[in-house]
Design a protein around this motif. Structure first.
Motif, PDB file in Angstrom:
ATOM      1  N   PRO A  24     -13.474 -16.565  11.818  1.00 63.51           N
ATOM      2  CA  PRO A  24     -13.107 -15.153  11.997  1.00 63.51           C
ATOM      3  C   PRO A  24     -13.584 -14.323  10.808  1.00 63.51           C
ATOM      4  CG  PRO A  24     -11.183 -16.592  12.229  1.00 63.51           C
ATOM      5  CD  PRO A  24     -12.303 -17.429  11.718  1.00 63.51           C
ATOM      6  N   ILE A  25     -13.954 -13.074  11.075  1.00 65.10           N
ATOM      7  CA  ILE A  25     -14.382 -12.175  10.006  1.00 65.10           C
ATOM      8  C   ILE A  25     -13.593 -10.871  10.111  1.00 65.10           C
ATOM      9  CG2 ILE A  25     -16.700 -13.159   9.831  1.00 65.10           C
ATOM     10  CD1 ILE A  25     -17.729 -10.734  11.453  1.00 65.10           C
ATOM     11  N   GLU A  26     -13.580 -10.125   9.013  1.00 71.54           N
ATOM     12  CA  GLU A  26     -12.940  -8.810   8.988  1.00 71.54           C
ATOM     13  C   GLU A  26     -13.943  -7.781   8.499  1.00 71.54           C
ATOM     14  OE1 GLU A  26      -9.446  -8.772   6.550  1.00 71.54           O
ATOM     15  OE2 GLU A  26      -8.192  -9.493   8.190  1.00 71.54           O
ATOM     16  N   LEU A  27     -14.047  -6.672   9.225  1.00 73.83           N
ATOM     17  CA  LEU A  27     -14.827  -5.540   8.758  1.00 73.83           C
ATOM     18  C   LEU A  27     -13.923  -4.724   7.852  1.00 73.83           C
ATOM     19  CD1 LEU A  27     -17.296  -3.613   8.839  1.00 73.83           C
ATOM     20  CD2 LEU A  27     -16.188  -2.510  10.785  1.00 73.83           C
ATOM     21  N   ASN A  28     -14.302  -4.636   6.573  1.00 70.25           N
ATOM     22  CA  ASN A  28     -13.491  -3.910   5.597  1.00 70.25           C
ATOM     23  C   ASN A  28     -13.883  -2.445   5.491  1.00 70.25           C
ATOM     24  OD1 ASN A  28     -12.065  -6.287   4.845  1.00 70.25           O
ATOM     25  ND2 ASN A  28     -13.865  -6.912   3.688  1.00 70.25           N
ATOM     26  N   SER A  29     -15.182  -2.159   5.592  1.00 69.80           N
ATOM     27  CA  SER A  29     -15.637  -0.773   5.507  1.00 69.80           C
ATOM     28  C   SER A  29     -17.026  -0.654   6.107  1.00 69.80           C
ATOM     29  CB  SER A  29     -15.652  -0.285   4.058  1.00 69.80           C
ATOM     30  OG  SER A  29     -16.616  -0.990   3.305  1.00 69.80           O
ATOM     31  N   ALA A  30     -17.371   0.576   6.464  1.00 67.96           N
ATOM     32  CA  ALA A  30     -18.700   0.870   6.992  1.00 67.96           C
ATOM     33  C   ALA A  30     -19.089   2.270   6.558  1.00 67.96           C
ATOM     34  CB  ALA A  30     -18.706   0.772   8.512  1.00 67.96           C
ATOM     35  N   GLN A  31     -20.322   2.418   6.127  1.00 67.67           N
ATOM     36  CA  GLN A  31     -20.872   3.724   5.774  1.00 67.67           C
ATOM     37  C   GLN A  31     -22.189   3.864   6.506  1.00 67.67           C
ATOM     38  OE1 GLN A  31     -21.072   3.677   1.487  1.00 67.67           O
ATOM     39  NE2 GLN A  31     -19.045   4.583   1.330  1.00 67.67           N
ATOM     40  N   MET A  32     -22.290   4.876   7.361  1.00 63.93           N
ATOM     41  CA  MET A  32     -23.469   5.078   8.187  1.00 63.93           C
ATOM     42  C   MET A  32     -23.968   6.513   8.041  1.00 63.93           C
ATOM     43  SD  MET A  32     -23.745   2.239   9.909  1.00 63.93           S
ATOM     44  CE  MET A  32     -22.684   0.815   9.952  1.00 63.93           C
ATOM     45  N   ALA A  33     -25.256   6.688   8.276  1.00 61.12           N
ATOM     46  CA  ALA A  33     -25.859   8.022   8.312  1.00 61.12           C
ATOM     47  C   ALA A  33     -26.740   8.090   9.549  1.00 61.12           C
ATOM     48  CB  ALA A  33     -26.681   8.288   7.066  1.00 61.12           C
ATOM     49  N   MET A  34     -26.552   9.132  10.343  1.00 61.75           N
ATOM     50  CA  MET A  34     -27.380   9.335  11.524  1.00 61.75           C
ATOM     51  C   MET A  34     -28.299  10.518  11.272  1.00 61.75           C
ATOM     52  SD  MET A  34     -26.375   9.756  15.554  1.00 61.75           S
ATOM     53  CE  MET A  34     -25.609  11.354  15.427  1.00 61.75           C
ATOM     54  N   GLN A  35     -29.583  10.318  11.481  1.00 59.60           N
ATOM     55  CA  GLN A  35     -30.588  11.371  11.380  1.00 59.60           C
ATOM     56  C   GLN A  35     -30.892  11.847  12.793  1.00 59.60           C
ATOM     57  OE1 GLN A  35     -31.834  12.456   8.432  1.00 59.60           O
ATOM     58  NE2 GLN A  35     -30.685  10.959   7.270  1.00 59.60           N
ATOM     59  N   CYS A  36     -30.805  13.155  13.002  1.00 55.91           N
ATOM     60  CA  CYS A  36     -31.006  13.698  14.343  1.00 55.91           C
ATOM     61  C   CYS A  36     -31.551  15.119  14.230  1.00 55.91           C
ATOM     62  CB  CYS A  36     -29.686  13.686  15.098  1.00 55.91           C
ATOM     63  SG  CYS A  36     -29.751  14.316  16.759  1.00 55.91           S
ATOM     64  N   SER A  37     -32.762  15.356  14.708  1.00 57.57           N
ATOM     65  CA  SER A  37     -33.373  16.693  14.708  1.00 57.57           C
ATOM     66  C   SER A  37     -33.329  17.378  13.350  1.00 57.57           C
ATOM     67  CB  SER A  37     -32.706  17.588  15.752  1.00 57.57           C
ATOM     68  OG  SER A  37     -32.974  17.109  17.038  1.00 57.57           O
ATOM     69  N   GLY A  38     -33.582  16.638  12.310  1.00 61.08           N
ATOM     70  CA  GLY A  38     -33.583  17.210  10.968  1.00 61.08           C
ATOM     71  C   GLY A  38     -32.214  17.293  10.327  1.00 61.08           C
ATOM     72  N   ALA A  39     -31.186  16.875  11.025  1.00 59.58           N
ATOM     73  CA  ALA A  39     -29.827  16.919  10.489  1.00 59.58           C
ATOM     74  C   ALA A  39     -29.380  15.514  10.103  1.00 59.58           C
ATOM     75  CB  ALA A  39     -28.871  17.481  11.535  1.00 59.58           C
ATOM     76  N   LYS A  40     -28.572  15.422   9.049  1.00 67.67           N
ATOM     77  CA  LYS A  40     -27.988  14.150   8.634  1.00 67.67           C
ATOM     78  C   LYS A  40     -26.485  14.224   8.849  1.00 67.67           C
ATOM     79  CE  LYS A  40     -27.277  11.128   4.711  1.00 67.67           C
ATOM     80  NZ  LYS A  40     -27.058  11.185   3.274  1.00 67.67           N
ATOM     81  N   ILE A  41     -25.953  13.238   9.545  1.00 70.42           N
ATOM     82  CA  ILE A  41     -24.519  13.191   9.832  1.00 70.42           C
ATOM     83  C   ILE A  41     -23.985  11.885   9.255  1.00 70.42           C
ATOM     84  CG2 ILE A  41     -22.765  13.200  11.635  1.00 70.42           C
ATOM     85  CD1 ILE A  41     -24.907  14.612  13.432  1.00 70.42           C
ATOM     86  N   ASP A  42     -23.007  11.981   8.345  1.00 72.62           N
ATOM     87  CA  ASP A  42     -22.443  10.808   7.672  1.00 72.62           C
ATOM     88  C   ASP A  42     -21.159  10.356   8.355  1.00 72.62           C
ATOM     89  OD1 ASP A  42     -24.366  10.601   5.544  1.00 72.62           O
ATOM     90  OD2 ASP A  42     -23.443  12.380   4.656  1.00 72.62           O
ATOM     91  N   PHE A  43     -21.028   9.029   8.503  1.00 71.88           N
ATOM     92  CA  PHE A  43     -19.842   8.401   9.070  1.00 71.88           C
ATOM     93  C   PHE A  43     -19.296   7.393   8.061  1.00 71.88           C
ATOM     94  CE2 PHE A  43     -22.524   9.505  12.640  1.00 71.88           C
ATOM     95  CZ  PHE A  43     -21.650   9.993  13.594  1.00 71.88           C
ATOM     96  N   VAL A  44     -17.977   7.355   7.910  1.00 73.87           N
ATOM     97  CA  VAL A  44     -17.350   6.395   7.000  1.00 73.87           C
ATOM     98  C   VAL A  44     -16.148   5.779   7.707  1.00 73.87           C
ATOM     99  CG1 VAL A  44     -16.156   6.093   4.796  1.00 73.87           C
ATOM    100  CG2 VAL A  44     -18.077   7.674   4.952  1.00 73.87           C
ATOM    101  N   HIS A  45     -16.016   4.452   7.577  1.00 77.38           N
ATOM    102  CA  HIS A  45     -14.836   3.734   8.084  1.00 77.38           C
ATOM    103  C   HIS A  45     -14.298   2.906   6.929  1.00 77.38           C
ATOM    104  CE1 HIS A  45     -12.240   1.286  10.643  1.00 77.38           C
ATOM    105  NE2 HIS A  45     -12.681   0.258   9.949  1.00 77.38           N
ATOM    106  N   VAL A  46     -13.050   3.147   6.527  1.00 82.17           N
ATOM    107  CA  VAL A  46     -12.474   2.374   5.433  1.00 82.17           C
ATOM    108  C   VAL A  46     -11.187   1.644   5.810  1.00 82.17           C
ATOM    109  CG1 VAL A  46     -13.542   3.609   3.532  1.00 82.17           C
ATOM    110  CG2 VAL A  46     -11.417   4.460   4.477  1.00 82.17           C
TER     111      VAL A  46
END
Length: 139
Positions: free
Chosen positions: A39-61
């Protein structure tokens, strides 16, 4: 261990949504599959989505997401979208909307802690309430 974790957007439904209404937001539904023998645990995630010249940041803690061996879990990431990013996406609405997602995730298990880099391309977000922003611009 990172090679034993598969991650992608959910294969069905509207996995990536951009709501460009007056209070713009974005959400992504990811599927994580644990191919490891423990078994594993996801502790955190940091993502960035690039879309039409825009950057959108996502964080899961928190909370940690536990994924039993051989099983899948879903992760919903959501965030607000800045006004400038919303405008950039609307400005390019006439071309097919495509995006890509990059980032990293931190995991732990009884063996050790590990991280996984993620890079997904050719994502096709669904626009919601874009017409409201277009009407605002032309008023």
């Amino acid at each position: 261990m990172a090679d034993l974790v598969y991650c992608d957007v959910l294969p069905r439904g509207e996995s990536v949504q951009l709501d460009l209404g007056p209070v713009a937001s974005a959400q992504i539904f990811l599927q994580l599959i644990n191919l490891s023998p423990v078994p594993i645990e996801l502790n955190s995630a940091q993502m960035a989505m690039q879309c039409s010249g825009a950057k959108i940041d996502f964080v899961h803690v928190s909370p940690c997401v536990t994924i039993p061996s051989g099983m899948a879990a879903q992760l919903r990431l959501c965030t607000s979208v800045h006004e400038g990013s919303s405008s950039a996406i609307i400005e390019n609405h006439h071309i097919p909307l495509k995006a890509w997602l990059t980032g990293h995730m931190e995991f732990s298990c009884n063996v050790r802690k590990f991280s996984k880099a993620l890079s997904l391309s050719d994502i096709q977000p669904v626009l919601i309430n874009a017409h409201l922003r277009k009407e605002e611009r032309h008023a």
